[in-house]
Design a protein around this motif. Structure first.
Motif, PDB file in Angstrom:
ATOM      1  N   ASN A 335     116.628 -21.239  51.620  1.00 15.61           N
ATOM      2  CA  ASN A 335     117.376 -20.131  51.040  1.00 15.61           C
ATOM      3  C   ASN A 335     117.794 -19.123  52.104  1.00 15.61           C
ATOM      4  OD1 ASN A 335     118.432 -18.953  48.592  1.00 15.61           O
ATOM      5  ND2 ASN A 335     116.886 -17.349  48.816  1.00 15.61           N
ATOM      6  N   LEU A 336     116.850 -18.778  52.980  1.00 16.61           N
ATOM      7  CA  LEU A 336     117.155 -17.817  54.040  1.00 16.61           C
ATOM      8  C   LEU A 336     118.190 -18.367  55.016  1.00 16.61           C
ATOM      9  CD1 LEU A 336     113.584 -16.438  54.802  1.00 16.61           C
ATOM     10  CD2 LEU A 336     115.452 -15.202  53.682  1.00 16.61           C
ATOM     11  N   ALA A 337     118.076 -19.648  55.357  1.00 15.45           N
ATOM     12  CA  ALA A 337     119.045 -20.250  56.275  1.00 15.45           C
ATOM     13  C   ALA A 337     120.461 -20.147  55.717  1.00 15.45           C
ATOM     14  CB  ALA A 337     118.672 -21.711  56.532  1.00 15.45           C
ATOM     15  N   ASN A 338     120.616 -20.414  54.432  1.00 12.82           N
ATOM     16  CA  ASN A 338     121.938 -20.297  53.804  1.00 12.82           C
ATOM     17  C   ASN A 338     122.440 -18.863  53.827  1.00 12.82           C
ATOM     18  OD1 ASN A 338     122.188 -23.027  53.171  1.00 12.82           O
ATOM     19  ND2 ASN A 338     121.115 -22.806  51.227  1.00 12.82           N
ATOM     20  N   LEU A 339     121.559 -17.918  53.558  1.00 14.27           N
ATOM     21  CA  LEU A 339     121.956 -16.509  53.507  1.00 14.27           C
ATOM     22  C   LEU A 339     122.350 -15.973  54.879  1.00 14.27           C
ATOM     23  CD1 LEU A 339     119.164 -15.212  51.104  1.00 14.27           C
ATOM     24  CD2 LEU A 339     121.603 -15.348  50.560  1.00 14.27           C
ATOM     25  N   ILE A 340     121.676 -16.460  55.938  1.00 16.19           N
ATOM     26  CA  ILE A 340     121.877 -15.907  57.278  1.00 16.19           C
ATOM     27  C   ILE A 340     122.891 -16.727  58.082  1.00 16.19           C
ATOM     28  CG2 ILE A 340     120.629 -15.192  59.382  1.00 16.19           C
ATOM     29  CD1 ILE A 340     118.111 -14.993  57.630  1.00 16.19           C
ATOM     30  N   HIS A 341     123.346 -17.839  57.530  1.00 18.04           N
ATOM     31  CA  HIS A 341     124.344 -18.704  58.171  1.00 18.04           C
ATOM     32  C   HIS A 341     123.787 -19.398  59.407  1.00 18.04           C
ATOM     33  CE1 HIS A 341     127.421 -15.649  56.329  1.00 18.04           C
ATOM     34  NE2 HIS A 341     126.852 -16.409  55.410  1.00 18.04           N
ATOM     35  N   ILE A 342     122.565 -19.894  59.295  1.00 19.64           N
ATOM     36  CA  ILE A 342     121.960 -20.670  60.362  1.00 19.64           C
ATOM     37  C   ILE A 342     121.317 -21.909  59.741  1.00 19.64           C
ATOM     38  CG2 ILE A 342     121.577 -18.766  61.975  1.00 19.64           C
ATOM     39  CD1 ILE A 342     118.806 -18.426  60.926  1.00 19.64           C
ATOM     40  N   SER A 343     120.796 -22.798  60.568  1.00 23.46           N
ATOM     41  CA  SER A 343     120.152 -24.004  60.048  1.00 23.46           C
ATOM     42  C   SER A 343     118.669 -23.738  59.807  1.00 23.46           C
ATOM     43  CB  SER A 343     120.327 -25.168  61.021  1.00 23.46           C
ATOM     44  OG  SER A 343     119.721 -24.877  62.262  1.00 23.46           O
ATOM     45  N   THR A 344     118.041 -24.622  59.053  1.00 24.36           N
ATOM     46  CA  THR A 344     116.632 -24.417  58.708  1.00 24.36           C
ATOM     47  C   THR A 344     115.722 -24.439  59.931  1.00 24.36           C
ATOM     48  OG1 THR A 344     116.424 -26.788  58.226  1.00 24.36           O
ATOM     49  CG2 THR A 344     116.880 -25.320  56.365  1.00 24.36           C
ATOM     50  N   ASN A 345     116.108 -25.182  60.983  1.00 28.35           N
ATOM     51  CA  ASN A 345     115.250 -25.208  62.173  1.00 28.35           C
ATOM     52  C   ASN A 345     115.396 -23.953  63.020  1.00 28.35           C
ATOM     53  OD1 ASN A 345     117.676 -25.583  63.496  1.00 28.35           O
ATOM     54  ND2 ASN A 345     117.248 -27.677  64.142  1.00 28.35           N
ATOM     55  N   GLN A 346     116.217 -23.000  62.547  1.00 30.41           N
ATOM     56  CA  GLN A 346     116.322 -21.697  63.203  1.00 30.41           C
ATOM     57  C   GLN A 346     115.598 -20.608  62.417  1.00 30.41           C
ATOM     58  OE1 GLN A 346     120.748 -22.406  63.362  1.00 30.41           O
ATOM     59  NE2 GLN A 346     120.579 -21.261  65.259  1.00 30.41           N
ATOM     60  N   VAL A 347     114.874 -21.014  61.388  1.00 31.37           N
ATOM     61  CA  VAL A 347     114.105 -20.078  60.565  1.00 31.37           C
ATOM     62  C   VAL A 347     112.638 -20.468  60.640  1.00 31.37           C
ATOM     63  CG1 VAL A 347     113.744 -19.101  58.264  1.00 31.37           C
ATOM     64  CG2 VAL A 347     116.049 -19.773  58.990  1.00 31.37           C
ATOM     65  N   GLY A 348     111.798 -19.574  61.122  1.00 32.63           N
ATOM     66  CA  GLY A 348     110.364 -19.824  61.193  1.00 32.63           C
ATOM     67  C   GLY A 348     109.605 -18.817  60.346  1.00 32.63           C
ATOM     68  N   ILE A 349     108.923 -19.282  59.321  1.00 35.04           N
ATOM     69  CA  ILE A 349     108.152 -18.401  58.437  1.00 35.04           C
ATOM     70  C   ILE A 349     106.699 -18.858  58.449  1.00 35.04           C
ATOM     71  CG2 ILE A 349     107.901 -17.434  56.126  1.00 35.04           C
ATOM     72  CD1 ILE A 349     110.575 -16.764  57.366  1.00 35.04           C
ATOM     73  N   THR A 350     105.791 -17.953  58.760  1.00 34.08           N
ATOM     74  CA  THR A 350     104.368 -18.253  58.690  1.00 34.08           C
ATOM     75  C   THR A 350     103.711 -17.300  57.703  1.00 34.08           C
ATOM     76  OG1 THR A 350     103.893 -16.784  60.559  1.00 34.08           O
ATOM     77  CG2 THR A 350     104.265 -19.112  61.050  1.00 34.08           C
ATOM     78  N   CYS A 351     102.535 -17.694  57.219  1.00 34.51           N
ATOM     79  CA  CYS A 351     101.802 -16.895  56.235  1.00 34.51           C
ATOM     80  C   CYS A 351     100.365 -16.712  56.705  1.00 34.51           C
ATOM     81  CB  CYS A 351     101.801 -17.577  54.870  1.00 34.51           C
ATOM     82  SG  CYS A 351     103.444 -18.021  54.269  1.00 34.51           S
ATOM     83  N   THR A 352      99.807 -15.547  56.432  1.00 32.77           N
ATOM     84  CA  THR A 352      98.424 -15.296  56.801  1.00 32.77           C
ATOM     85  C   THR A 352      97.772 -14.365  55.788  1.00 32.77           C
ATOM     86  OG1 THR A 352      96.971 -14.587  58.613  1.00 32.77           O
ATOM     87  CG2 THR A 352      98.952 -13.286  58.249  1.00 32.77           C
ATOM     88  N   THR A 353      96.456 -14.443  55.709  1.00 29.48           N
ATOM     89  CA  THR A 353      95.691 -13.458  54.934  1.00 29.48           C
ATOM     90  C   THR A 353      95.114 -12.447  55.920  1.00 29.48           C
ATOM     91  OG1 THR A 353      93.554 -14.562  55.116  1.00 29.48           O
ATOM     92  CG2 THR A 353      95.035 -15.329  53.375  1.00 29.48           C
ATOM     93  N   THR A 354      94.416 -11.457  55.403  1.00 25.69           N
ATOM     94  CA  THR A 354      93.704 -10.524  56.288  1.00 25.69           C
ATOM     95  C   THR A 354      92.199 -10.681  56.126  1.00 25.69           C
ATOM     96  OG1 THR A 354      93.825  -8.750  54.635  1.00 25.69           O
ATOM     97  CG2 THR A 354      95.594  -8.862  56.269  1.00 25.69           C
ATOM     98  N   GLU A 355      91.787 -11.875  55.667  1.00 25.64           N
ATOM     99  CA  GLU A 355      90.360 -12.172  55.491  1.00 25.64           C
ATOM    100  C   GLU A 355      89.663 -11.118  54.625  1.00 25.64           C
ATOM    101  OE1 GLU A 355      89.064 -14.914  56.487  1.00 25.64           O
ATOM    102  OE2 GLU A 355      90.757 -15.634  57.669  1.00 25.64           O
ATOM    103  N   GLY A 356      90.383 -10.660  53.607  1.00 28.49           N
ATOM    104  CA  GLY A 356      89.796  -9.704  52.670  1.00 28.49           C
ATOM    105  C   GLY A 356      89.782  -8.268  53.147  1.00 28.49           C
TER     106      GLY A 356
END
Length: 377
Positions: A335-356
């Motif tokens: 979705n972001l790649a389409n919105l920003i006009h780039i390819s999916t391999n140009q979008v890096g999304i990571t997720c993390t917690t804060t260990e509570g």
């Protein structure tokens, strides 16, 4: 096996129209030549580096090499050899000055060579005696002849890169047979007078800087960062990157409170030196109440492109204790790649917690950090 590197840097680079040797053009704080040589100087497998240069530019190159020595916590032989009238003669001169078992011959104008590609070339040469990085062309290629032009079979074509890697004695012996002939790359010499080189997968980013437009990124790249956080509450949808995520709570805000889109928007605006989203889409304006942040991101992309920039890549980290976001990342990235006009391999999304820990750990809110790289269009 000891590994030597020969950087071919004796050309004039006139097609680049930089008003000087293109290798002296600055890419941020450092010249193209500094970046190229530094990529090898910092690699743990490299034992010596020779830079073949125009004799008239020795003093300037020596300054750059001294800067490299001071930039890295290594000390290996790094020296200049004089180039010749042609690239072929330049390489021949350089090979005579080396002492390793393996030689990597690399264009001075390829500053984006990666540590991984250098390592793979060395390992393959140790196994089979040579390594020629190449990638398939993306354009349709036509050939010309006195009788006309016609398309070539793209599936049988390869775009060859450097570093080209050989056993030093083998490529020396091949160059000893050259005579007065001139070649545009070393694999051609090796192939004609010794053996067929072994291919290895090259890298799209390992581009050679040749024409003025190739320097647009190097001279006009801009980095932006963004941050956003919103409170988690009941009876609200959780929207991230324009994608609805099933959860018992959603983010509270004047719009849909999409922290990922908001952080990316501010990163884009920051890189382009434009006002932030609080100025462009104020929470005091009723027309933005419940607004779809994906549409606002599209508007930001339009504004950035109007300034003459395009996104090269987007990177973001979402900080959330719950829910688990991994199952939705592919959809978010597309979705972001389409919105920003780039390819999916140009979008890096990571997720993390804060260990509570903190408000995120207590599941009171979600935060997002984002960075972008823009280049001139």
């Amino acid at each position: 096996m000891k590994v030597s590197v020969l950087i071919a840097a004796a050309g004039k680079g006139e097609r680049a129209c930089q008003g000087q040797n293109k290798l002296f053009t600055k890419m941020g704080a450092y010249t193209v030549l500094h970046q190229t040589v530094g990529a090898f100087y910092s690699h743990e497998r490299i034992d010596e580096i020779a830079v073949a240069v125009n004799p008239a530019e020795k003093e300037k190159v020596n300054e750059i090499l001294q800067g490299i020595r001071e930039s890295f916590h290594r000390s290996i032989p790094l020296f200049i050899v004089e180039g010749g009238e042609t690239r072929t003669q330049t390489v021949k001169n350089g090979l005579a000055a080396l002492h390793g078992d393996i030689v990597m011959i690399h264009d001075g104008a390829r500053p984006f060579v990666s540590e991984n590609l250098i390592s793979r070339c060395i390992l393959q040469t140790e196994r089979v005696g040579s390594a020629l990085p190449a990638i398939p062309p993306t354009d349709t290629i036509w050939g010309s002849s006195p009788t006309g032009i016609s398309p070539l079979n793209r599936n049988s074509l390869l775009a060859v890169q450097t570093p080209q890697c050989f056993l030093l004695n083998d490529i020396r012996n091949a160059y000893a047979c050259v005579g007065a002939e001139s070649y545009t790359d070393d694999a051609a010499v090796y192939c004609k007078f010794f053996n067929t080189p072994h291919l290895i997968k090259g890298e799209e980013d390992n581009k050679k800087l040749t024409y003025p437009q190739d320097f647009c990124f190097a001279q006009n790249g801009r980095v932006g960062v963004g941050y956003d956080t919103h409170r988690l509450v009941e009876n609200r949808k959780l929207i991230l990157g324009g994608v609805e995520i099933p959860h018992t709570k959603g983010l509270l805000g004047h719009s849909d409170a999409d922290v990922l889109c908001h952080a990316i928007m501010d990163a884009l605006l920051s890189a382009a030196a434009l006002p932030d989203i609080g100025h462009l889409f104020p929470d005091t304006d009723p027309k933005y109440e419940g607004a779809d942040s994906a549409k606002l991101l599209s508007e930001v992309v339009r504004l950035v492109e109007e300034q003459g920039y395009r996104a090269v890549n987007v990177s973001a980290v979402i900080c959330a204790q719950k829910p688990k976001l991994a199952p939705y990342l592919d959809k978010i990235i597309h979705n972001l790649a389409n919105l920003i006009h780039i390819s999916t391999n140009q979008v890096g999304i990571t997720c993390t917690t804060t260990e509570g820990l903190g408000f995120i750990g207590r599941e009171e809110g979600i935060a997002c950090h984002a960075s972008v790289l823009l280049a001139r269009t």
